[in-house]
Design a protein around this motif. Structure first.
Motif, PDB file in Angstrom:
ATOM      1  N   ILE A 149       0.837  -1.203   0.000  1.00 27.27           N
ATOM      2  CA  ILE A 149       0.000   0.000   0.000  1.00 27.27           C
ATOM      3  C   ILE A 149       0.868   1.249   0.000  1.00 27.27           C
ATOM      4  N   GLU A 150       1.943   1.250   0.785  1.00 29.41           N
ATOM      5  CA  GLU A 150       2.852   2.404   0.803  1.00 29.41           C
ATOM      6  C   GLU A 150       3.459   2.632  -0.573  1.00 29.41           C
ATOM      7  N   GLN A 151       3.849   1.557  -1.256  1.00 31.79           N
ATOM      8  CA  GLN A 151       4.394   1.680  -2.610  1.00 31.79           C
ATOM      9  C   GLN A 151       3.346   2.236  -3.568  1.00 31.79           C
ATOM     10  N   ALA A 152       2.116   1.759  -3.462  1.00 34.68           N
ATOM     11  CA  ALA A 152       1.044   2.235  -4.339  1.00 34.68           C
ATOM     12  C   ALA A 152       0.734   3.705  -4.076  1.00 34.68           C
ATOM     13  N   GLU A 153       0.734   4.096  -2.802  1.00 37.49           N
ATOM     14  CA  GLU A 153       0.464   5.491  -2.466  1.00 37.49           C
ATOM     15  C   GLU A 153       1.577   6.396  -2.954  1.00 37.49           C
ATOM     16  N   SER A 154       2.832   5.964  -2.814  1.00 38.26           N
ATOM     17  CA  SER A 154       3.942   6.807  -3.279  1.00 38.26           C
ATOM     18  C   SER A 154       3.964   6.875  -4.808  1.00 38.26           C
ATOM     19  N   ALA A 155       3.597   5.804  -5.479  1.00 38.67           N
ATOM     20  CA  ALA A 155       3.524   5.825  -6.939  1.00 38.67           C
ATOM     21  C   ALA A 155       2.409   6.770  -7.395  1.00 38.67           C
ATOM     22  N   GLY A 156       1.292   6.785  -6.669  1.00 34.87           N
ATOM     23  CA  GLY A 156       0.195   7.693  -6.991  1.00 34.87           C
ATOM     24  C   GLY A 156       0.563   9.139  -6.809  1.00 34.87           C
ATOM     25  N   LYS A 157       1.372   9.444  -5.790  1.00 36.85           N
ATOM     26  CA  LYS A 157       1.809  10.820  -5.551  1.00 36.85           C
ATOM     27  C   LYS A 157       2.789  11.276  -6.628  1.00 36.85           C
ATOM     28  N   ASN A 158       3.616  10.324  -7.118  1.00 40.01           N
ATOM     29  CA  ASN A 158       4.574  10.673  -8.163  1.00 40.01           C
ATOM     30  C   ASN A 158       3.884  10.991  -9.481  1.00 40.01           C
ATOM     31  N   GLU A 159       2.707  10.377  -9.721  1.00 40.86           N
ATOM     32  CA  GLU A 159       1.981  10.601 -10.964  1.00 40.86           C
ATOM     33  C   GLU A 159       1.271  11.940 -10.979  1.00 40.86           C
ATOM     34  N   GLU A 160       0.954  12.493  -9.791  1.00 39.03           N
ATOM     35  CA  GLU A 160       0.197  13.747  -9.713  1.00 39.03           C
ATOM     36  C   GLU A 160       1.007  14.931 -10.075  1.00 39.03           C
TER      37      GLU A 160
END
Length: 96
Positions: free
Chosen positions: A85-96
């Motif tokens: 989940i932490e990896q998915a959340e950090s990947a989502g923040k990088n896309e924004e």
């Protein structure tokens, strides 16, 4: 006449917030009983939804994830899901 399609709503098991299915994180128990984070939201099996890693921590303390998935969730499972989940959340923040 245009008909509007309603988005599917799901509730976070940690905080109880109701959001569209695509905005929540899914944890799934597959047919063999393995528990894992489902980044795609389409893996077959019994699922539970979370807003964030913080809600996973809350669900872990109260054993809500175990009740939602109807199985025993080990500490190793919780740790692996938390990392995913932490990896998915950090990947989502990088896309924004």
């Amino acid at each position: 006449m245009d008909q509007q399609v309603k988005k599917r709503q799901r509730s976070c098991i940690g905080c109880g917030a109701t959001l569209e299915k695509g905005r929540l994180l899914r944890v799934v128990r597959d047919g063999e009983g393995r528990v894992a984070f489902d980044g795609s939201g389409r893996v077959p099996g019994r699922g539970a939804y979370l807003c964030s890693g913080a809600c996973l921590t809350q669900a872990r303390k109260s054993r809500k994830l175990e009740r939602a998935l109807r199985c025993k969730v080990t500490e190793e499972d919780y740790d692996r899901i938390q990392r995913d989940i932490e990896q998915a959340e950090s990947a989502g923040k990088n896309e924004e």
